[in-house]
Scaffold this motif. Structure first.
Motif, short mmCIF file in Angstrom:
data_model
loop_
_atom_site.label_atom_id
_atom_site.label_comp_id
_atom_site.label_asym_id
_atom_site.label_seq_id
_atom_site.Cartn_x
_atom_site.Cartn_y
_atom_site.Cartn_z
N GLN A 159 0.86 -1.19 0.00
CA GLN A 159 0.00 0.00 0.00
C GLN A 159 0.89 1.24 0.00
O GLN A 159 1.43 1.57 1.04
CB GLN A 159 -0.89 0.02 1.24
CG GLN A 159 -2.06 -0.94 1.15
CD GLN A 159 -2.75 -1.09 2.47
OE1 GLN A 159 -2.10 -1.24 3.50
NE2 GLN A 159 -4.06 -1.09 2.49
N TRP A 160 1.11 1.99 -1.11
CA TRP A 160 0.71 1.65 -2.45
C TRP A 160 1.91 1.91 -3.35
O TRP A 160 2.10 3.02 -3.82
CB TRP A 160 -0.50 2.50 -2.89
CG TRP A 160 -1.80 1.94 -2.38
CD1 TRP A 160 -2.57 1.03 -3.03
CD2 TRP A 160 -2.49 2.22 -1.16
NE1 TRP A 160 -3.70 0.72 -2.27
CE2 TRP A 160 -3.66 1.44 -1.13
CE3 TRP A 160 -2.21 3.04 -0.08
CZ2 TRP A 160 -4.57 1.47 -0.07
CZ3 TRP A 160 -3.10 3.07 0.97
CH2 TRP A 160 -4.27 2.28 0.96
N TYR A 161 2.68 0.90 -3.54
CA TYR A 161 3.84 0.93 -4.45
C TYR A 161 4.26 -0.51 -4.68
O TYR A 161 3.69 -1.43 -4.11
CB TYR A 161 4.99 1.75 -3.84
CG TYR A 161 5.50 1.23 -2.53
CD1 TYR A 161 4.88 1.58 -1.33
CD2 TYR A 161 6.60 0.37 -2.48
CE1 TYR A 161 5.35 1.09 -0.12
CE2 TYR A 161 7.07 -0.12 -1.27
CZ TYR A 161 6.43 0.24 -0.09
OH TYR A 161 6.87 -0.26 1.10
N ILE A 219 -4.93 -7.18 -1.58
CA ILE A 219 -4.78 -7.78 -2.90
C ILE A 219 -4.49 -6.70 -3.93
O ILE A 219 -5.20 -5.69 -4.02
CB ILE A 219 -6.05 -8.56 -3.31
CG1 ILE A 219 -6.34 -9.66 -2.29
CG2 ILE A 219 -5.90 -9.16 -4.69
CD1 ILE A 219 -7.64 -10.40 -2.56
N HIS A 220 -3.42 -6.87 -4.69
CA HIS A 220 -3.11 -6.02 -5.83
C HIS A 220 -3.10 -6.91 -7.08
O HIS A 220 -3.41 -8.10 -6.98
CB HIS A 220 -1.73 -5.37 -5.66
CG HIS A 220 -1.61 -4.54 -4.41
ND1 HIS A 220 -1.99 -3.24 -4.35
CD2 HIS A 220 -1.14 -4.86 -3.18
CE1 HIS A 220 -1.77 -2.76 -3.13
NE2 HIS A 220 -1.25 -3.73 -2.39
N ALA A 221 -2.74 -6.35 -8.23
CA ALA A 221 -2.57 -7.18 -9.42
C ALA A 221 -1.48 -6.57 -10.28
O ALA A 221 -1.41 -5.34 -10.45
CB ALA A 221 -3.87 -7.29 -10.21
N SER A 256 -3.82 -3.56 -11.16
CA SER A 256 -5.13 -3.77 -11.78
C SER A 256 -6.15 -4.36 -10.83
O SER A 256 -7.07 -5.05 -11.25
CB SER A 256 -4.99 -4.68 -12.99
OG SER A 256 -4.31 -4.00 -14.00
N GLU A 257 -5.97 -4.13 -9.54
CA GLU A 257 -6.96 -4.57 -8.57
C GLU A 257 -7.35 -3.33 -7.78
O GLU A 257 -6.47 -2.56 -7.39
CB GLU A 257 -6.34 -5.62 -7.65
CG GLU A 257 -7.28 -6.21 -6.63
CD GLU A 257 -8.30 -7.14 -7.26
OE1 GLU A 257 -7.90 -8.06 -7.97
OE2 GLU A 257 -9.49 -6.91 -7.03
N LEU A 258 -8.65 -3.15 -7.54
CA LEU A 258 -9.06 -1.98 -6.75
C LEU A 258 -8.60 -2.20 -5.32
O LEU A 258 -9.30 -2.82 -4.52
CB LEU A 258 -10.57 -1.80 -6.82
CG LEU A 258 -11.08 -1.28 -8.16
CD1 LEU A 258 -12.59 -1.29 -8.18
CD2 LEU A 258 -10.55 0.10 -8.45
CU LIG Z 1 -2.76 -2.15 -5.87
#
Ligand SMILES: [Cu+2]
Length: 301
Positions: A159-161, A219-221, A256-258
Protein backbone atom coordinates in the motif's frame (compact mmCIF):
# COMPACT_ATOMS: atom_id res chain seq x y z
CA UNK A 1 -34.62 16.23 -37.69
CA UNK A 2 -31.36 16.71 -39.65
CA UNK A 3 -29.53 17.16 -36.34
CA UNK A 4 -30.86 13.87 -35.06
CA UNK A 5 -29.90 12.15 -38.31
CA UNK A 6 -26.34 13.44 -38.05
CA UNK A 7 -26.10 12.38 -34.41
CA UNK A 8 -27.23 8.86 -35.34
CA UNK A 9 -24.77 8.83 -38.25
CA UNK A 10 -21.92 9.85 -35.94
CA UNK A 11 -22.80 7.19 -33.37
CA UNK A 12 -22.92 4.52 -36.09
CA UNK A 13 -19.56 5.67 -37.44
CA UNK A 14 -18.04 5.51 -33.94
CA UNK A 15 -19.42 2.02 -33.44
CA UNK A 16 -17.97 0.91 -36.78
CA UNK A 17 -14.49 2.29 -36.01
CA UNK A 18 -14.52 0.32 -32.79
CA UNK A 19 -14.85 -2.85 -34.89
CA UNK A 20 -11.86 -2.10 -37.11
CA UNK A 21 -8.80 -4.13 -36.04
CA UNK A 22 -6.15 -2.03 -34.37
CA UNK A 23 -3.33 -2.42 -36.89
CA UNK A 24 -3.79 1.16 -38.07
CA UNK A 25 -2.87 2.59 -34.68
CA UNK A 26 0.41 4.32 -34.01
CA UNK A 27 3.19 1.87 -33.25
CA UNK A 28 5.85 2.07 -30.54
CA UNK A 29 3.30 3.06 -27.96
CA UNK A 30 4.31 1.53 -24.68
CA UNK A 31 2.06 3.57 -22.44
CA UNK A 32 -1.64 4.42 -22.66
CA UNK A 33 -2.28 7.42 -24.92
CA UNK A 34 -5.33 9.70 -24.81
CA UNK A 35 -8.08 8.77 -27.26
CA UNK A 36 -6.54 5.47 -28.33
CA UNK A 37 -8.56 2.34 -28.99
CA UNK A 38 -7.21 -1.17 -29.09
CA UNK A 39 -4.18 -2.67 -27.40
CA UNK A 40 -0.72 -1.33 -26.83
CA UNK A 41 2.06 -2.66 -29.03
CA UNK A 42 2.93 -6.30 -28.35
CA UNK A 43 6.51 -7.26 -27.54
CA UNK A 44 6.02 -10.81 -26.23
CA UNK A 45 4.66 -14.12 -27.63
CA UNK A 46 1.83 -14.03 -25.08
CA UNK A 47 0.62 -10.59 -26.16
CA UNK A 48 0.89 -11.76 -29.81
CA UNK A 49 -1.57 -14.54 -29.04
CA UNK A 50 -3.90 -12.25 -27.07
CA UNK A 51 -4.05 -9.77 -29.98
CA UNK A 52 -4.52 -12.59 -32.51
CA UNK A 53 -7.35 -14.02 -30.40
CA UNK A 54 -9.00 -10.60 -30.07
CA UNK A 55 -8.64 -9.52 -33.69
CA UNK A 56 -9.58 -12.98 -34.97
CA UNK A 57 -12.05 -15.29 -33.24
CA UNK A 58 -13.45 -12.66 -30.90
CA UNK A 59 -14.00 -9.88 -33.47
CA UNK A 60 -15.57 -12.24 -36.04
CA UNK A 61 -17.88 -13.72 -33.40
CA UNK A 62 -18.97 -10.32 -32.11
CA UNK A 63 -19.48 -8.96 -35.63
CA UNK A 64 -21.58 -11.98 -36.64
CA UNK A 65 -23.76 -11.66 -33.51
CA UNK A 66 -24.28 -7.92 -34.04
CA UNK A 67 -25.24 -8.45 -37.69
CA UNK A 68 -27.61 -11.31 -36.81
CA UNK A 69 -29.40 -9.25 -34.13
CA UNK A 70 -29.56 -6.27 -36.48
CA UNK A 71 -31.12 -8.44 -39.22
CA UNK A 72 -33.69 -9.87 -36.75
CA UNK A 73 -34.63 -6.36 -35.62
CA UNK A 74 -35.03 -5.16 -39.21
CA UNK A 75 -37.22 -8.15 -40.09
CA UNK A 76 -39.43 -7.45 -37.06
CA UNK A 77 -39.68 -3.74 -37.87
CA UNK A 78 -40.63 -4.38 -41.50
CA UNK A 79 -42.78 -7.50 -41.30
CA UNK A 80 -44.45 -7.30 -37.92
CA UNK A 81 -45.46 -3.67 -37.53
CA UNK A 82 -49.14 -2.82 -37.00
CA UNK A 83 -49.78 -1.99 -40.63
CA UNK A 84 -48.05 -5.02 -42.23
CA UNK A 85 -49.33 -7.50 -39.64
CA UNK A 86 -52.68 -6.27 -38.23
CA UNK A 87 -53.70 -9.60 -36.66
CA UNK A 88 -50.87 -10.94 -34.45
CA UNK A 89 -50.40 -14.68 -33.93
CA UNK A 90 -51.58 -16.05 -30.56
CA UNK A 91 -48.93 -18.76 -29.89
CA UNK A 92 -46.58 -18.23 -26.93
CA UNK A 93 -43.79 -20.68 -27.55
CA UNK A 94 -42.05 -22.68 -30.21
CA UNK A 95 -39.99 -25.67 -29.08
CA UNK A 96 -37.55 -25.58 -32.00
CA UNK A 97 -36.80 -21.86 -31.52
CA UNK A 98 -36.28 -22.39 -27.78
CA UNK A 99 -33.80 -25.22 -28.41
CA UNK A 100 -31.92 -23.11 -30.98
CA UNK A 101 -31.61 -20.07 -28.74
CA UNK A 102 -30.32 -22.21 -25.89
CA UNK A 103 -27.87 -24.29 -27.93
CA UNK A 104 -26.51 -21.49 -30.16
CA UNK A 105 -25.05 -19.40 -27.29
CA UNK A 106 -23.47 -22.56 -25.84
CA UNK A 107 -21.76 -23.23 -29.19
CA UNK A 108 -20.59 -19.59 -29.35
CA UNK A 109 -19.09 -19.88 -25.85
CA UNK A 110 -17.30 -23.11 -26.76
CA UNK A 111 -15.84 -21.53 -29.92
CA UNK A 112 -14.53 -18.62 -27.84
CA UNK A 113 -13.41 -20.75 -24.88
CA UNK A 114 -11.21 -23.30 -26.66
CA UNK A 115 -8.59 -20.87 -28.07
CA UNK A 116 -8.76 -18.65 -24.97
CA UNK A 117 -7.89 -21.59 -22.69
CA UNK A 118 -4.79 -22.17 -24.83
CA UNK A 119 -3.72 -18.55 -24.40
CA UNK A 120 -4.43 -18.69 -20.66
CA UNK A 121 -2.41 -21.89 -20.24
CA UNK A 122 0.53 -20.27 -22.07
CA UNK A 123 0.43 -17.27 -19.75
CA UNK A 124 0.66 -19.46 -16.67
CA UNK A 125 3.18 -22.05 -17.88
CA UNK A 126 6.75 -20.88 -17.43
CA UNK A 127 8.92 -22.05 -20.38
CA UNK A 128 11.23 -25.01 -19.77
CA UNK A 129 12.91 -24.79 -23.17
CA UNK A 130 10.83 -27.67 -24.57
CA UNK A 131 7.20 -26.63 -24.41
CA UNK A 132 5.93 -24.71 -27.45
CA UNK A 133 3.71 -21.62 -27.32
CA UNK A 134 0.92 -20.34 -29.55
CA UNK A 135 2.26 -16.91 -30.52
CA UNK A 136 0.37 -14.97 -33.17
CA UNK A 137 -1.11 -18.15 -34.71
CA UNK A 138 -3.35 -19.32 -31.90
CA UNK A 139 -4.56 -22.29 -33.94
CA UNK A 140 -1.05 -23.65 -34.45
CA UNK A 141 -1.28 -25.68 -31.23
CA UNK A 142 2.20 -24.66 -30.19
CA UNK A 143 4.77 -23.34 -32.62
CA UNK A 144 6.73 -20.61 -30.93
CA UNK A 145 9.82 -21.82 -29.10
CA UNK A 146 10.78 -19.93 -25.99
CA UNK A 147 14.01 -20.61 -24.06
CA UNK A 148 13.80 -21.68 -20.42
CA UNK A 149 13.61 -18.93 -17.81
CA UNK A 150 17.05 -17.64 -16.79
CA UNK A 151 16.02 -14.79 -14.52
CA UNK A 152 13.50 -14.66 -11.70
CA UNK A 153 11.93 -11.43 -10.55
CA UNK A 154 9.64 -11.16 -7.57
CA UNK A 155 7.12 -8.32 -7.51
CA UNK A 156 5.46 -7.50 -4.20
CA UNK A 157 2.47 -5.18 -4.00
CA UNK A 158 2.40 -2.77 -1.06
CA UNK A 159 0.00 0.00 0.00
CA UNK A 160 0.71 1.65 -2.45
CA UNK A 161 3.84 0.93 -4.45
CA UNK A 162 5.73 -2.04 -5.83
CA UNK A 163 8.82 -3.76 -4.44
CA UNK A 164 11.06 -5.78 -6.75
CA UNK A 165 13.53 -8.49 -5.88
CA UNK A 166 15.89 -10.46 -8.11
CA UNK A 167 15.40 -13.83 -6.43
CA UNK A 168 18.25 -15.65 -8.20
CA UNK A 169 20.71 -12.71 -8.08
CA UNK A 170 21.60 -12.61 -4.37
CA UNK A 171 18.03 -11.45 -3.67
CA UNK A 172 18.93 -7.84 -4.35
CA UNK A 173 15.96 -5.56 -4.68
CA UNK A 174 14.45 -2.11 -4.34
CA UNK A 175 11.14 -0.26 -4.19
CA UNK A 176 9.50 1.44 -7.14
CA UNK A 177 7.45 4.49 -6.19
CA UNK A 178 5.40 6.93 -8.25
CA UNK A 179 7.19 10.23 -8.81
CA UNK A 180 5.36 13.26 -7.46
CA UNK A 181 4.41 15.85 -10.07
CA UNK A 182 7.25 18.08 -8.87
CA UNK A 183 9.84 15.28 -9.01
CA UNK A 184 8.64 14.18 -12.41
CA UNK A 185 8.93 17.72 -13.77
CA UNK A 186 12.45 17.93 -12.32
CA UNK A 187 13.79 14.48 -13.19
CA UNK A 188 11.76 12.88 -15.97
CA UNK A 189 9.67 15.63 -17.59
CA UNK A 190 8.99 13.63 -20.77
CA UNK A 191 7.59 10.62 -18.99
CA UNK A 192 3.84 10.20 -18.62
CA UNK A 193 2.02 11.63 -15.63
CA UNK A 194 0.99 9.06 -12.97
CA UNK A 195 3.16 6.40 -14.66
CA UNK A 196 6.72 7.64 -14.10
CA UNK A 197 8.46 5.99 -11.14
CA UNK A 198 11.74 6.58 -9.33
CA UNK A 199 13.24 3.13 -10.06
CA UNK A 200 12.06 1.04 -13.00
CA UNK A 201 12.25 -2.73 -12.93
CA UNK A 202 15.20 -3.50 -15.25
CA UNK A 203 15.29 -6.71 -17.31
CA UNK A 204 17.36 -7.91 -20.28
CA UNK A 205 15.89 -8.15 -23.79
CA UNK A 206 15.30 -11.58 -25.44
CA UNK A 207 15.43 -13.30 -22.07
CA UNK A 208 12.75 -15.41 -20.49
CA UNK A 209 11.92 -13.85 -17.14
CA UNK A 210 9.95 -15.76 -14.53
CA UNK A 211 7.77 -13.38 -12.52
CA UNK A 212 6.70 -14.21 -8.99
CA UNK A 213 3.90 -12.01 -7.73
CA UNK A 214 2.63 -11.56 -4.21
CA UNK A 215 1.42 -8.79 -1.90
CA UNK A 216 2.23 -7.72 1.62
CA UNK A 217 -1.03 -6.14 2.76
CA UNK A 218 -4.08 -6.20 0.48
CA UNK A 219 -4.78 -7.78 -2.90
CA UNK A 220 -3.11 -6.02 -5.83
CA UNK A 221 -2.57 -7.18 -9.42
CA UNK A 222 0.53 -7.00 -11.58
CA UNK A 223 -0.39 -5.96 -15.13
CA UNK A 224 1.80 -5.03 -18.10
CA UNK A 225 -0.29 -4.66 -21.27
CA UNK A 226 2.57 -4.80 -23.81
CA UNK A 227 3.76 -8.09 -22.30
CA UNK A 228 0.30 -9.67 -21.98
CA UNK A 229 0.75 -10.07 -18.23
CA UNK A 230 -2.02 -9.67 -15.69
CA UNK A 231 -1.90 -11.67 -12.49
CA UNK A 232 -3.22 -11.20 -8.98
CA UNK A 233 -0.89 -10.26 -6.15
CA UNK A 234 -2.41 -11.93 -3.09
CA UNK A 235 -1.00 -11.75 0.46
CA UNK A 236 0.24 -15.17 1.55
CA UNK A 237 0.23 -16.60 -1.98
CA UNK A 238 2.90 -16.71 -4.65
CA UNK A 239 1.58 -16.47 -8.21
CA UNK A 240 3.76 -17.16 -11.19
CA UNK A 241 3.84 -15.92 -14.78
CA UNK A 242 6.54 -15.04 -17.30
CA UNK A 243 7.52 -12.88 -20.27
CA UNK A 244 10.18 -12.69 -22.94
CA UNK A 245 10.38 -9.16 -24.35
CA UNK A 246 11.89 -8.89 -27.85
CA UNK A 247 12.36 -5.11 -27.90
CA UNK A 248 14.24 -2.74 -25.63
CA UNK A 249 12.30 0.19 -24.26
CA UNK A 250 10.31 1.49 -21.36
CA UNK A 251 6.94 -0.15 -20.74
CA UNK A 252 4.17 0.94 -18.43
CA UNK A 253 1.46 -0.93 -16.61
CA UNK A 254 -0.54 -0.40 -13.43
CA UNK A 255 -1.92 -2.22 -10.45
CA UNK A 256 -5.13 -3.77 -11.78
CA UNK A 257 -6.96 -4.57 -8.57
CA UNK A 258 -9.06 -1.98 -6.75
CA UNK A 259 -6.76 -2.14 -3.75
CA UNK A 260 -7.49 1.01 -1.79
CA UNK A 261 -7.29 4.78 -1.73
CA UNK A 262 -4.01 5.04 -3.66
CA UNK A 263 -4.77 2.29 -6.16
CA UNK A 264 -4.30 4.74 -9.02
CA UNK A 265 -0.84 5.71 -7.82
CA UNK A 266 1.08 2.43 -8.06
CA UNK A 267 2.25 2.22 -11.66
CA UNK A 268 4.50 -0.54 -12.94
CA UNK A 269 7.42 0.55 -15.12
CA UNK A 270 9.64 -2.08 -16.74
CA UNK A 271 12.77 -1.05 -18.58
CA UNK A 272 14.01 -3.61 -21.10
CA UNK A 273 17.73 -3.13 -21.83
CA UNK A 274 20.39 -5.04 -23.77
CA UNK A 275 21.98 -8.04 -22.06
CA UNK A 276 25.29 -6.16 -21.66
CA UNK A 277 23.56 -3.15 -20.09
CA UNK A 278 21.70 -5.48 -17.76
CA UNK A 279 24.90 -7.26 -16.65
CA UNK A 280 26.58 -3.93 -15.84
CA UNK A 281 23.46 -2.67 -14.07
CA UNK A 282 23.14 -5.89 -12.04
CA UNK A 283 26.82 -5.79 -10.98
CA UNK A 284 26.35 -2.23 -9.76
CA UNK A 285 23.13 -3.17 -7.94
CA UNK A 286 24.86 -6.07 -6.19
CA UNK A 287 27.81 -3.90 -5.23
CA UNK A 288 25.93 -0.81 -4.14
CA UNK A 289 22.34 0.31 -4.37
CA UNK A 290 19.75 0.95 -7.04
CA UNK A 291 20.71 4.62 -7.55
CA UNK A 292 24.30 3.58 -8.35
CA UNK A 293 23.00 0.90 -10.68
CA UNK A 294 20.68 3.30 -12.52
CA UNK A 295 23.63 5.62 -13.17
CA UNK A 296 25.11 2.90 -15.42
CA UNK A 297 22.08 3.12 -17.72
CA UNK A 298 21.41 5.88 -20.20
CA UNK A 299 19.40 8.55 -18.42
CA UNK A 300 15.76 8.61 -19.41
CA UNK A 301 13.81 11.76 -18.98
CU1 LIG B 1 -2.76 -2.15 -5.87
Amino acid sequence: MTGLFFRLFKITLLALTALVPTAALAQDVTAPVPGAIGFQESVTPIMDSIIAFHNGVLMWTITAIVLLVLALLLIIIVRFNRRANPVPAKFTHNTLVEIVWTVAPILVLIVIAIPSFGVLTDQLTVPDGERKYLGSNIFSWGEVEVPAATLTVKATGYQWYWGYEYSDQDEVGFDSILLSEQDRADQKPNQPRLLAVDNELVVPVDTTVRVHVTAADVIHAFAMPSFGIKIDAVPGRLNETWFNARKTGLYYGQCSELCGKDHAYMPIAIRVVTKEEFATWMDALRAGDVSDANLTLAAIN
